[in-house]
Design a protein around this motif. Structure first.
Motif, short mmCIF file in Angstrom:
data_model
loop_
_atom_site.label_atom_id
_atom_site.label_comp_id
_atom_site.label_asym_id
_atom_site.label_seq_id
_atom_site.Cartn_x
_atom_site.Cartn_y
_atom_site.Cartn_z
N TYR A 1 0.82 -1.22 0.00
CA TYR A 1 0.00 0.00 0.00
C TYR A 1 0.85 1.26 0.00
CZ TYR A 1 -4.06 2.93 1.00
OH TYR A 1 -5.05 3.87 0.93
N TYR A 2 1.96 1.23 0.73
CA TYR A 2 2.86 2.38 0.79
C TYR A 2 4.10 2.11 -0.04
CZ TYR A 2 -0.09 3.22 4.87
OH TYR A 2 -1.17 3.39 5.70
N PRO A 3 4.63 3.16 -0.68
CA PRO A 3 4.22 4.57 -0.65
C PRO A 3 2.98 4.83 -1.51
CG PRO A 3 6.06 4.31 -2.14
CD PRO A 3 5.85 2.97 -1.50
N LYS A 4 2.37 5.96 -1.27
CA LYS A 4 1.20 6.41 -2.01
C LYS A 4 1.33 7.91 -2.24
CE LYS A 4 -1.41 7.46 2.18
NZ LYS A 4 -2.68 7.39 2.90
N TYR A 5 0.56 8.42 -3.20
CA TYR A 5 0.50 9.86 -3.40
C TYR A 5 -0.58 10.46 -2.51
CZ TYR A 5 3.61 10.39 -7.46
OH TYR A 5 4.70 10.45 -8.29
N GLN A 6 -0.27 11.61 -1.94
CA GLN A 6 -1.23 12.33 -1.09
C GLN A 6 -1.26 13.79 -1.52
OE1 GLN A 6 -2.87 10.61 1.37
NE2 GLN A 6 -4.14 12.37 1.93
N HIS B 1 -4.52 10.09 -3.30
CA HIS B 1 -5.63 10.56 -2.47
C HIS B 1 -5.63 12.08 -2.43
CE1 HIS B 1 -5.77 6.39 -0.88
NE2 HIS B 1 -4.47 6.47 -1.08
N LEU B 2 -6.74 12.67 -2.83
CA LEU B 2 -6.93 14.11 -2.74
C LEU B 2 -7.93 14.36 -1.63
CD1 LEU B 2 -7.04 13.24 -6.08
CD2 LEU B 2 -6.64 15.69 -6.22
N THR B 3 -7.46 14.91 -0.52
CA THR B 3 -8.31 15.00 0.67
C THR B 3 -8.70 16.44 0.97
OG1 THR B 3 -6.26 14.91 1.97
CG2 THR B 3 -7.50 12.88 1.73
N PHE B 4 -9.88 16.56 1.62
CA PHE B 4 -10.46 17.85 1.99
C PHE B 4 -10.55 18.77 0.76
CE2 PHE B 4 -8.89 16.12 5.99
CZ PHE B 4 -10.05 16.19 6.74
N LEU B 5 -11.22 18.25 -0.25
CA LEU B 5 -11.47 19.01 -1.47
C LEU B 5 -12.76 19.81 -1.36
CD1 LEU B 5 -10.83 16.24 -4.17
CD2 LEU B 5 -9.40 18.27 -3.80
N GLY C 1 -13.17 9.23 -12.85
CA GLY C 1 -12.85 7.87 -12.45
C GLY C 1 -12.32 7.70 -11.04
N TYR C 2 -12.19 8.78 -10.29
CA TYR C 2 -11.77 8.68 -8.90
C TYR C 2 -12.96 8.25 -8.03
CZ TYR C 2 -7.36 11.14 -9.89
OH TYR C 2 -6.11 11.51 -10.37
N LEU C 3 -12.66 7.62 -6.91
CA LEU C 3 -13.70 7.21 -5.97
C LEU C 3 -13.97 8.34 -4.99
CD1 LEU C 3 -12.51 3.55 -5.20
CD2 LEU C 3 -14.14 4.32 -6.94
N LEU C 4 -15.23 8.62 -4.76
CA LEU C 4 -15.64 9.74 -3.92
C LEU C 4 -15.86 9.27 -2.49
CD1 LEU C 4 -16.38 12.78 -4.24
CD2 LEU C 4 -18.76 12.05 -4.45
N HIS D 1 -10.23 9.49 -4.49
CA HIS D 1 -9.19 8.47 -4.35
C HIS D 1 -9.03 7.68 -5.64
CE1 HIS D 1 -9.45 9.18 0.03
NE2 HIS D 1 -10.71 9.42 -0.26
N TRP D 2 -7.80 7.57 -6.08
CA TRP D 2 -7.47 6.75 -7.25
C TRP D 2 -6.82 5.47 -6.76
CZ3 TRP D 2 -8.66 6.84 -12.24
CH2 TRP D 2 -7.97 5.97 -13.09
#
Length: 381
Positions: free
Chosen positions: A98-103, A148-152, A164-167, A343-344
């Protein structure tokens, strides 16, 4: 992405400060100064699990910045406030890494802010689409599990979903200024029982001669930061085990962006016993950190919630955001709002499993927000 080029930057100072800030709508936590302070003081670096890899989208020649994203390669899931530890465990049990990942986020800051940044004069929809496509392509090409794009903002989250990202949704508690002229005007909007409770809390919080001092902007000195850092370390050590920020960070933001900082200190018998740090945006006050070295009933509510409301009313601010989660804020006039992330997930099978989980989670969030909204302290229409 014909006609464009995507480049990864290992430090925010690779971007011109004025160009970067011109894309952020004045948001304090997106400012070049804030992100620079995190990097230059070492709070954000590979050793802390936040490796800067900011994404810049350029024209074909690579000379003109079209858009950008604050992005990090993460070696863990701490300091994000959108929790995916269960996803990491499941994927690793299945034999994946799972790691590393993009944040794509603001480190240690659970505050909604635009992450798909577009330069002035550029077509917003097109540039945002290129940024999202580029992030997904890089994630897949580099063999990472996810991005992961958080607090959008909601519109950016839905834009990502369309590509295509998961909401994902969650909820926080924010205070809204309905044109109040004073704290008493705000209290008049509440039910009688809640109004009496808040008045009681404010009285008891300041019992024993406690007084509140506000210090802001260039009036904040290194001595103030020394005192506040004691509070930050005390709270952080108890809540997180290891606080994320070091003393140098607070000096850095005090020097680089003092006009967006507001401190509330609690004085008792000649000593400062508690304090709260707030950041000022164009229409919002953001409560971030608090600490207290003595036990005083309701002092946390007074310093973090009621003083923030007082400040917002006095300065014509529309909202107060007092940090992540916390249902106890509801009784203090802070009402539930949804937060959004996208989230992709690279692996198709893992993606389907996460999508099923998120479908159920979104329904739970909807029900929770509706329930809490029905039990707000405000008078029923």
């Amino acid at each position: 992405m014909s006609g464009t080029s995507l480049k990864l930057h290992s430090r925010i100072t690779d971007f011109d400060a004025a160009l970067w800030d011109g894309m952020t709508d004045g948001h304090p936590f997106l400012r070049h100064a804030f992100l620079t302070s995190l990097e230059e003081t070492g709070c954000v670096r590979a050793e802390t699990g936040w490796l800067p890899r900011h994404m810049g989208l350029y024209d074909e020649s690579g000379a003109t910045l079209l858009g950008a994203m604050p992005c990090y390669v993460k070696g863990h899931s701490y300091g994000e406030y959108v929790f995916d530890h269960a996803w990491a465990d499941a994927w690793q049990r299945a034999g994946g890494r799972y790691y590393p990942k993009y944040q794509v986020s603001i480190p240690f800051t659970p505050v909604t802010a635009p992450k798909l940044l577009v330069a002035d004069g550029q077509p917003v929809e097109t540039i945002q689409a290129h940024l999202l496509d580029g992030l997904a392509a890089l994630t897949d090409q580099q063999g990472l599990s996810s991005a992961h794009l958080t607090f959008l903002p909601q519109d950016q989250a839905q834009k990502a979903e369309a590509q295509g990202y998961l909401l994902r949704t969650d909820q926080q508690f924010h205070w809204t200024n309905k044109g109040y002229g004073s704290f008493e005007d705000f209290l008049k909007d509440l039910s009688s029982r809640k109004r009496k409770q808040i008045r009681k809390e404010r009285r008891e919080a300041l019992a024993g001669g406690i007084r509140i001092q506000m210090v802001e902007g260039k009036d904040i000195t290194e001595s103030h930061w020394d005192v506040f850092y004691r509070f930050y370390m005390d709270t952080g050590s108890r809540k997180w085990g290891t606080p994320y920020l070091d003393r140098a960070f607070f000096s850095a933001i005090g020097q680089k962006m003092p006009e967006q900082i507001v401190l509330f200190f609690c004085h008792k018998a000649g000593n400062i016993i508690a304090g709260a740090l707030n950041f000022l945006g164009p229409e919002r006050l953001y409560g971030r950190y608090w600490g207290c070295l003595e036990d005083h009933p309701f002092l946390h509510f007074e310093t973090c919630y009621y003083q923030a409301i007082d400040y917002a009313i006095a300065h014509g601010l529309q909202f107060v955001e007092a940090g992540a989660q916390g249902p106890h804020k509801l009784a203090r006039g802070y009402t539930p709002v949804k937060t959004w992330s996208a989230h992709w997930i690279s692996d198709p099978g893992f993606r389907q499993a996460v999508a099923r989980y998120l479908e159920t989670e979104r329904m739970d969030v909807e029900e929770t927000v509706a329930y809490l909204g029905e039990h707000s302290p405000f008078k029923k229409a």
